[in-house]
Design an enzyme around this catalytic site. Structure first.
Site, PDB file in Angstrom:
ATOM      1  CB  CYS A 175      -0.987  -0.031   1.166  1.00  6.67           C
ATOM      2  SG  CYS A 175      -2.322   1.195   0.991  1.00  6.67           S
ATOM      3  CG  HIS A 230      -4.118  -3.386   2.574  1.00  5.87           C
ATOM      4  ND1 HIS A 230      -3.152  -2.980   3.475  1.00  5.87           N
ATOM      5  CD2 HIS A 230      -4.693  -2.254   2.113  1.00  5.87           C
ATOM      6  CE1 HIS A 230      -3.153  -1.652   3.559  1.00  5.87           C
ATOM      7  NE2 HIS A 230      -4.072  -1.192   2.740  1.00  5.87           N
ATOM      8  CD  GLU A 280      -2.109  -6.134   4.944  1.00  4.39           C
ATOM      9  OE1 GLU A 280      -2.257  -4.934   5.234  1.00  4.39           O
ATOM     10  OE2 GLU A 280      -1.547  -6.524   3.901  1.00  4.39           O
TER      11      GLU A 280
END
Length: 199
Positions: free
Chosen positions: A76, A178, A180
């Site tokens: 990001c 992202h 994650e």
């Protein structure tokens, strides 16, 4: 083992939780002498790119990051830090990619920030996307984007117009989304990064 640059501008908890889920070991890098403890590096980042770059400079890690020859992944805002310039804060970045980070034009893109799930088009046979199908959906949340180009873009996304969803140059990689927060596909990408070898 992965070292996470801990410079006060990253969403560390979500990232470490994802690495825990896939069984990848990691540690935190707070000072330059800790970089050598790890064989690959992640630069996380959320919020304002100009402020993040200021914090990174204050950490004293900038010259060491620029000289790295081991795999590096920016996530990001961490990806935006790899570019040469960001409109967010009118700030110079790390200048590792000759690309600019620009603000979405709401008249073209629609609602800003670009937030939610969007598919990405893989542009090349890149090890970061091994075992990930083209047009897989990843989770985005950002108001600024990296300009699309055909040299360094590893995957693109469309939001009114194309932008770089992932970039790659030598040992440096970046993803605007992202991983994650992107379910199994994001976990696969983190696993891929944990095994990338640089010649």
């Amino acid at each position: 083992m992965i070292g996470i640059i801990n410079y006060g501008a990253g969403n560390i908890f979500s990232l470490t939780a994802a690495l825990d889920r896939v069984g990848v070991t990691y540690g935190m890098i707070n000072t330059a002498d800790e970089i050598d403890l790890y064989d690959r590096i992640i630069i996380p980042g959320v919020g304002h790119a100009g402020a993040a770059m200021h914090k990174l400079r204050e950490s004293g890690l900038v010259p060491y990051i620029k000289e790295l020859r081991k795999p590096v992944l920016g996530i990001c805002v961490g990806m935006q830090l790899l570019t040469e310039y960001s409109e967010e804060g009118d700030a110079d970045m790390l200048e590792l990619f000759p690309l600019k980070t620009l603000h979405f034009d709401a008249g073209v893109a629609g609602k800003v920030p670009h937030m939610g799930w969007n598919s990405v088009s893989v542009q090349a046979n890149n090890p970061l996307f091994a075992n990930i199908e083209d047009q897989t959906y990843f989770y985005f949340v950002h108001s600024y984007y990296i300009e699309y180009d055909t040299t360094f873009t590893a995957a693109k996304c469309d939001y009114g117009s194309p932008f770089s969803a992932a970039i790659s140059r030598d040992n440096f990689f970046g993803v605007q989304f992202h991983p994650e927060k992107s379910g199994k596909a994001g976990e696969q990408l983190l696993l891929n990064f944990s095994t990338i070898q640089i010649d």
